[in-house]
Design an enzyme around this catalytic site. Sequence first.
Site, PDB file in Angstrom:
ATOM      1  N   ARG A 148       0.818  -1.215   0.000  1.00 56.04           N
ATOM      2  CA  ARG A 148       0.000   0.000   0.000  1.00 56.04           C
ATOM      3  C   ARG A 148       0.855   1.271   0.000  1.00 56.04           C
ATOM      4  NH1 ARG A 148      -4.048  -0.067   4.646  1.00 56.04           N
ATOM      5  NH2 ARG A 148      -4.741   1.773   3.520  1.00 56.04           N
ATOM      6  N   CYS A 149       2.157   1.124   0.136  1.00 59.31           N
ATOM      7  CA  CYS A 149       3.076   2.265   0.230  1.00 59.31           C
ATOM      8  C   CYS A 149       3.721   2.536  -1.132  1.00 59.31           C
ATOM      9  CB  CYS A 149       4.150   1.958   1.265  1.00 59.31           C
ATOM     10  SG  CYS A 149       5.480   3.164   1.348  1.00 59.31           S
ATOM     11  N   SER A 150       3.577   3.760  -1.610  1.00 59.46           N
ATOM     12  CA  SER A 150       4.141   4.108  -2.922  1.00 59.46           C
ATOM     13  C   SER A 150       5.666   4.008  -2.929  1.00 59.46           C
ATOM     14  CB  SER A 150       3.694   5.508  -3.340  1.00 59.46           C
ATOM     15  OG  SER A 150       4.186   6.480  -2.442  1.00 59.46           O
ATOM     16  N   ARG A 152       6.516   0.320  -3.237  1.00 53.93           N
ATOM     17  CA  ARG A 152       6.297  -0.171  -4.609  1.00 53.93           C
ATOM     18  C   ARG A 152       7.391   0.343  -5.540  1.00 53.93           C
ATOM     19  NH1 ARG A 152       1.072   1.518  -3.298  1.00 53.93           N
ATOM     20  NH2 ARG A 152       1.217   3.258  -4.774  1.00 53.93           N
TER      21      ARG A 152
END
Length: 118
Positions: free
Chosen positions: A9-11, A14
Amino acid sequence: MITIYHNPRCSKSRATCDLVADANAANEPVEVVEYLKTVPTVEQLKSLHALLGGPLRDMMRTNETEYAELGLADENVSDDQLYAAIAKHPTLLQRPIVVRNGRAVIGRPPENVATLFA
């Protein structure tokens, strides 16, 4: 073996996975650990901290609600208490963390991970 402690969920996390995929020219095996699902043990956290070096709080998300609620900013809180808090509340673990060849870095910013491939 490359290990990525990852939160999908963390940019930043990713982006770090993408960076590792691009930098991994030798096609080393990559293990992605979704640490919110597979919570590291205290012993694993201690090993990870040893690879990172620096103060233990550097591998913690000090802006998380649990950090304040548990009083972890108090200088009298021992490292053992901090490890236990991370193991119980894995959202406190800084993300992403990449381990390769006996070294580890926090991927904030993701470009930090490039040092593992230099």
